[in-house]
Design a protein around this motif. Structure first.
Motif, short mmCIF file in Angstrom:
data_model
loop_
_atom_site.label_atom_id
_atom_site.label_comp_id
_atom_site.label_asym_id
_atom_site.label_seq_id
_atom_site.Cartn_x
_atom_site.Cartn_y
_atom_site.Cartn_z
N ARG A 142 -6.33 4.37 0.46
CA ARG A 142 -5.80 5.37 -0.46
C ARG A 142 -6.37 6.74 -0.15
NH1 ARG A 142 -6.01 9.42 -3.21
NH2 ARG A 142 -6.13 9.66 -5.46
N GLN A 173 -2.69 -1.52 5.99
CA GLN A 173 -2.95 -0.84 4.72
C GLN A 173 -3.06 0.67 4.91
OE1 GLN A 173 -6.53 -2.92 3.78
NE2 GLN A 173 -5.47 -4.74 3.03
N ASN A 228 -6.19 -3.08 -0.01
CA ASN A 228 -7.41 -2.28 -0.05
C ASN A 228 -8.35 -2.77 1.07
OD1 ASN A 228 -9.94 -1.14 -0.65
ND2 ASN A 228 -9.65 -1.31 -2.86
N ILE A 267 -1.65 -1.97 -9.11
CA ILE A 267 -2.41 -3.06 -8.50
C ILE A 267 -2.03 -4.39 -9.16
CG2 ILE A 267 -4.71 -4.07 -8.27
CD1 ILE A 267 -4.06 -1.92 -6.20
N ASN A 306 -10.95 2.63 -2.57
CA ASN A 306 -9.94 2.11 -1.67
C ASN A 306 -9.82 3.07 -0.49
OD1 ASN A 306 -7.54 1.43 -0.30
ND2 ASN A 306 -6.53 0.75 -2.18
N VAL A 342 -9.37 -2.11 -11.95
CA VAL A 342 -9.00 -0.83 -11.32
C VAL A 342 -8.80 0.23 -12.39
CG1 VAL A 342 -7.23 0.34 -9.97
CG2 VAL A 342 -8.03 -1.92 -9.27
N THR A 355 -16.50 0.07 -6.62
CA THR A 355 -15.94 -0.92 -5.71
C THR A 355 -16.58 -2.28 -5.93
OG1 THR A 355 -15.67 0.85 -4.08
CG2 THR A 355 -15.33 -1.39 -3.31
N THR A 376 0.83 -1.21 0.00
CA THR A 376 0.00 0.00 0.00
C THR A 376 0.86 1.26 0.00
OG1 THR A 376 -1.54 -1.29 1.36
CG2 THR A 376 -2.07 1.02 1.01
#
Length: 287
Positions: free
Chosen positions: A239, A139, A114, A98, A236, A220, A186, A61
């Motif tokens: 993120r 993460q 994620n 990813i 995510n 993604v 998602t 991550t």
């Protein structure tokens, strides 16, 4: 060999037996679904493989935020979009990272990177609650550190002026619209994860295991192409959290709930769809 056996027993991917190599490795008579993970597995806390998996999630991550946020900064900084990689390049940066990171970490932690993916797999009983919480914490810490390194390289003033790569609902869109985009995006991602890692498909076609990172990374990429103009694309929570904490401006926090609620709802819907549709499919071996 003892360490490897422990990884299989306590790792993210739990299969009762090693799958034989080759197509049609199993028939509908000998195939068995992997047993669901227990909610709590105390033995994990005394296993090095548990902590090694968390470290892998942290590093992955961290690298994901470092590359992706730097790419966003480069696009925002340029006075002309024609002189940069543009939205397509940003989408490739996220999707490509990813793809690479899932390939690198799948055998160690399962390659989640994620919290929404981890949450969806938890609901589907693919991992324990203990491991899920640990993954999410690592993460988020990795994301914060990744965004922090970007800020250190660029300098506080420039980083702040360029928006810090933080997710916000764009002007012209409502919070409800942004929430919907995050839910659907998602769902697309976590649905792809479930499909790409489906045990029945892997048992039938052993070569699919090698291809798992590709559809996940491509999903993604496609979601970013569609939703960057709406929310900057979260899908995510780690993120979004990492960039928001390092940027730390009101505009990043005003909409921040969208980037947790939306991905978690999308992941839950994907887990439900997986249970109802994908797991219900009969196993058919190739002749």
């Amino acid at each position: 060999m003892e360490g490897k056996e422990e990884d299989v027993r306590l790792g993210a991917n739990k299969f009762s037996d090693r799958q034989p190599l080759g197509t049609s490795a199993q028939t509908d008579k000998d195939y068995k679904d992997p047993p669901p993970s227990p909610l709590f597995e105390p033995g994990e806390l005394s296993s090095w493989s548990f902590y090694r998996a968390g470290i892998a999630e942290f590093v992955a991550t961290f690298l994901f935020l470092y590359i992706s946020v730097l790419t966003v900064m480069g696009v925002v900084k340029s006075p002309t979009k024609c002189g940069t990689v543009g939205i397509q390049g940003i989408a490739w940066a996220f999707g490509g990272m990813i793809f690479a990171l899932v390939y690198c970490t799948a055998g160690i932690s399962g390659g989640h990177i994620n919290p929404a993916v981890t949450f969806g797999l938890l609901l589907a009983r693919k991992l324990s609650l203990t491991r899920a919480v640990f993954y999410m914490v690592m993460q988020c810490l990795g994301a914060i550190c990744g965004a922090g390194v970007v800020k250190g390289f660029m300098g506080k003033n420039q980083y702040t002026a360029l928006g810090g790569g933080a997710n916000v609902v764009a002007h012209g869109y409502t919070k409800g619209g942004g929430l919907g985009a995050e839910i659907v995006g998602t769902f697309m991602l976590v649905y792809t994860v479930f499909s790409a890692t489906d045990a029945k498909r892997i048992a039938r076609d052993s070569h699919i295991t090698i291809l798992v990172p590709l559809p996940i990374g491509f999903a993604v990429f496609l979601v970013h192409l569609a939703t960057i103009p709406i929310t900057g694309t979260g899908i995510n929570p780690a993120r979004s959290l990492g960039a928001a904490i390092i940027y730390n401006k009101d505009q990043a926090w005003d909409d921040h709930w969208v980037f947790w609620v939306g991905p978690f709802i999308g992941a839950a819907l994907a887990a439900l769809y997986h249970q109802i549709v994908i797991r219900a499919m009969p196993f058919k071996s190739k002749s």
